[in-house]
Design an enzyme around this catalytic site. Sequence first.
Site, PDB file in Angstrom:
ATOM      1  N   SER A  75       0.829  -1.208   0.000  1.00 38.87           N
ATOM      2  CA  SER A  75       0.000   0.000   0.000  1.00 38.87           C
ATOM      3  C   SER A  75       0.865   1.259   0.000  1.00 38.87           C
ATOM      4  O   SER A  75       2.024   1.227   0.414  1.00 38.87           O
ATOM      5  CB  SER A  75      -0.909   0.012   1.231  1.00 38.87           C
ATOM      6  N   GLN A  76       0.259   2.373  -0.425  1.00 38.76           N
ATOM      7  CA  GLN A  76       1.024   3.630  -0.471  1.00 38.76           C
ATOM      8  C   GLN A  76       1.344   4.078   0.955  1.00 38.76           C
ATOM      9  O   GLN A  76       0.553   3.861   1.883  1.00 38.76           O
ATOM     10  CB  GLN A  76       0.246   4.701  -1.231  1.00 38.76           C
TER      11      GLN A  76
END
Length: 200
Positions: free
Chosen positions: A52-53
């Site tokens: 995930s970012q």
Amino acid sequence: MIRFDLEGRGIRDPRVIEAFRKVPRESFVRAGDEAAAYGDFPLPIGCGQTISQPYIVALMTEACRLGGSETVLDVGTGSGYQAAILAELVEKVVTIERIPELHERARKRLEGYENVTCLLGDGGLGWEAESPYDAIVVAAQTPKIPPALLRQLKIGGRLIIPVGDRFSQELLRVTRSDENSWDREFLCGVRFVPLISEAG
Ligand code: SAM
């Protein structure tokens, strides 16, 4: 990344910021992607999944409101990055992944973290043996909150979970206020890969 994508977008908890300083994100991406590791976007990790970012990992971590003594369940180990960040912040992290190849890679990466247990299985069912949890973080989209996760929260425990359809979800913080009630708060709009679970 810390100055612009985390502090610059409102991440304030100094312990969370410190955890991001300590964990080398480049060790959790695929070989060849190291140069992109600190960009604020998800990256492929194989098997059709993503790390995930950073901002969303920070937001979910901060939303758990961690003081240091907690036991946390991390659903969707993926690369192991979220588990490593949590490991810097709490007493114990239980992380669960359904894809054997990703589980095995993350288990190796997380070998130095003595407070992390890596499990292979369906995190939609939670992990009863180590429950109840002070916090549960789910990094995969679900149309409905799996009941096992609600039940495995302590009273006062926080569940951070993206709820919605395949294309857009609401990131929620669900706090268990007593034996039979849970309060929901909307945090932001997100888009995660699906939770593939017996729980639906
Ligand atoms: N937290 C991860 C990280 O730091 O890299 C990112 C996870 S990725 C967005 C979502 C992960 O959830 C994928 O690795 C996927 O295989 C896993 N997943 C999906 N359904 C699952 C389930 N029922 N139980 C456990 N893991 C699941």
